[in-house]
Scaffold this motif. Structure first.
Motif, PDB file in Angstrom:
ATOM      1  N   ALA A 221       0.785  -1.243   0.055  1.00 44.08           N
ATOM      2  CA  ALA A 221      -0.038  -0.052  -0.038  1.00 44.08           C
ATOM      3  C   ALA A 221       0.963   1.216   0.082  1.00 44.08           C
ATOM      4  CB  ALA A 221      -1.038  -0.036   1.190  1.00 44.08           C
ATOM      5  N   THR A 222       1.976   1.109   1.014  1.00 40.30           N
ATOM      6  CA  THR A 222       2.755   2.533   0.814  1.00 40.30           C
ATOM      7  C   THR A 222       3.663   2.650  -0.575  1.00 40.30           C
ATOM      8  OG1 THR A 222       3.149   1.705   3.096  1.00 40.30           O
ATOM      9  CG2 THR A 222       4.580   3.460   2.193  1.00 40.30           C
TER      10      THR A 222
ATOM     11  N   GLY B 240       1.123   3.513  -3.204  1.00 33.13           N
ATOM     12  CA  GLY B 240       0.436   4.662  -3.011  1.00 33.13           C
ATOM     13  C   GLY B 240       1.450   5.859  -3.755  1.00 33.13           C
TER      14      GLY B 240
END
Lengths: 369, 369
Positions: free
Chosen positions: B356-357, B360
């Motif tokens: 996700a990091t 993102g």
């Protein structure tokens, strides 16, 4: 049962050095990643040093018999005539595999306990020009007889034939300079001289063997040399490798290279002499002739009035020493002491002592007349 | 490089439980002795429980691909017509092996990311009565698609054909009751659901498959089922086995049977949902359809403007998490998260967070016009 620690004296699997056991316990890595690439690179370089070769050395995930099969599948075509030189169980196995694959197998067989005579091989090759390749066992574990491979290689290469060597219980413990002797394919297994568990086979492949394999039509996939080579060059294997055994191999090769090849060979020759002298003193009849006695395993006759199973059962129960029995027709008539890999005189002394005691007590065979 | 411990999230090899690592470090025993007989007996019984079968289950010293080859070599004869149902890399591999051995291979291939439709198989079998056997992948690791094997088995057995299943990344993690579904030969590898290192293959063989193998003429020696069975009945293996992996297998089977098969299956289904939900929340496009998403590995598309190698390189460098890339044509377009064997939510949470990091932060793809 004896309270002594187990003394495993079979000719493979052999005991493991502590560094190897520690390596085996390591957690997994991705076999497609950089750590494995470094691992296979170091293992391959170490094996080349032990094989004394500039040829390719491949690492296959299978035991020694898989290594033998790989030579048949990669080098031959159906109907092709080969000569298998057999001095025991493992020579016969090589022939069985080649026959199963549909090769035209010509045998040069010797009685168990005998060695192969290079002049016999020369005569067969001269008489039968259709033979393309010679398959020979360097050291037959079943009899404890070691062939004079250097002399055999000279006649085979002199006749211009491909030489395929089962070196499962020899290379790494006894001299087998692959390039100097001109061996085309040399096969061994991880659980013998290399002091790690079974599950890997190592195979060296000469340029002539590569040429032959490109024309060979026997079916092969899992054991395919070309695939193994192509992926090894990229730092991995075509199929998932036995990663733990690679960890172990790296450690054992470091130990072997630190000891030095000449020192390892000298130790094994010394242990052969030590074992044979000790058994002779215990009144045991040795099976292999002195001139061709194996450096890695000593075979001896079980005294009359006893089976191999009985003898080994007592040695196990009273001393916690595990010996090997005979194989094939000699199953109950021979016992065998392994002295290869992670082994020194201190491991063999209790074996010789135990045998002297047990056999000293053995009843003399009944004599009639 | 991150200082976190390595989080290996490839779909095999998988991380090892501590009990397995301890077992791997054990010293060698004689594979012809009573300790090994007890070891192979317990391993075989445990495997039968996991396979939910009364059929023979053999343990071969090779990786999963060797297990696939064993089915071709033991069951077929040259020129024999078979149907290979392929939904990805490993279905294609099965076909490659069978072709190499000279089988007449008919393909039923689906686009990567699709699943096999039982009605298509039924139609092919009805149209071509010369097909003797159907080879199918239960769960293709390359795409993360899991076939409905129960429905496929119903049509294959309904047509009276032999059913050979590549269950390398399924059995042991997902339901595959071998006898209830009527699977003739089911193959898996040690480094997937079984939580031990690679190097062993497990194969179940139905009575019908035994009958077929007796008439089959493909060459085989190292991977011969009849030899493996004959020696297993005597408490050993025909060729030297990978002893350390048997030690490990005994421990892992004890862990698996203690957890319980239903619980193991439920855990893997839960982890599939957990992984897919997490990836969806991270904005990642999943590759396999929900209806046939694998319980053991999740495949997802790499966002535009990035290669799989780049994505996995960052995840490795910043989080010490190892993901798998795509295979074949999807090498740089997919990444894969393994969630089978020794794994729980706690192992996957940091993976989802890391993705996700990193994703993102990924630059939006350039749009023109």
């Amino acid at each position: 049962m004896s309270s002594r620690p187990l003394n495993l004296r079979t000719p493979g699997p052999t005991p493991l050095p502590p560094q190897v056991r520690e390596a085996l316990a390591r957690d997994m890595i991705n076999h497609r990643g950089p750590e494995f690439a470094e691992l296979i690179r170091e293992c391959t370089a170490g094996l080349k040093a032990i094989f004394q070769t500039q040829h390719d050395v491949l690492i296959l995930t299978c035991s020694g018999t898989g290594g033998l099969e790989s030579a048949v599948a990669n080098l031959l075509s159906p109907g092709e005539r080969i000569l298998v030189v057999s001095i025991g169980y493992f020579g016969d196995r090589f022939a069985q595999i080649a026959r199963m694959y549909g090769a035209d197998v010509q045998m040069l067989s010797y009685e168990w306990g005998q060695f192969a005579r290079p002049e016999d091989i020369a005569a067969r090759l001269e008489r039968d020009s259709r033979i393309t390749s010679v398959f020979v066992t360097h050291n037959d574990t079943s009899t404890g007889v070691m062939n004079d491979l250097e002399a055999i290689a000279r006649v085979v290469k002199g006749a211009g034939k491909l030489l395929v060597v089962d070196a499962i219980s020899s290379i790494g413990s006894v001299p087998l300079p692959v390039d100097a002797w001109g061996c085309d394919v040399v096969i061994t297994g991880s659980q013998k001289s290399f002091m790690i568990p079974p599950g890997l086979a190592f195979v060296s492949i000469s340029p002539a063997a590569w040429d032959k394999s490109r024309a060979a039509t026997m079916p092969r996939f899992y054991l395919d040399y070309a695939q193994a080579k192509r992926w090894a060059d990229k730092g991995t294997t075509p199929w998932t490798p036995a990663v733990s055994l690679f960890y172990a191999l790296r450690e054992s090769l470091r130990l072997m290279l630190a000891e030095g090849l000449e020192q390892i060979h000298a130790r094994h020759r010394r242990l052969r002499d030590y074992t044979r002298e000790g058994l002779r003193r215990a009144g045991v009849e040795l099976f292999a002739p002195d001139s061709h006695a194996s450096w890695t395993v000593t075979s001896a006759r079980v005294p009359d009035g006893m089976t191999s199973k009985e003898l080994r059962g007592r040695i196990r129960a009273e001393y916690n020493i595990v010996l090997a029995g005979g194989q094939g027709p000699y199953e109950e008539r021979l016992f065998r002491v392994g002295h290869l890999g992670y082994v020194a005189e201190a491991d063999l002394a209790p074996v010789l002592e135990a045998l002297a005691t047990v056999l000293g007590e053995a009843p003399a065979p009944a004599r009639v007349g």
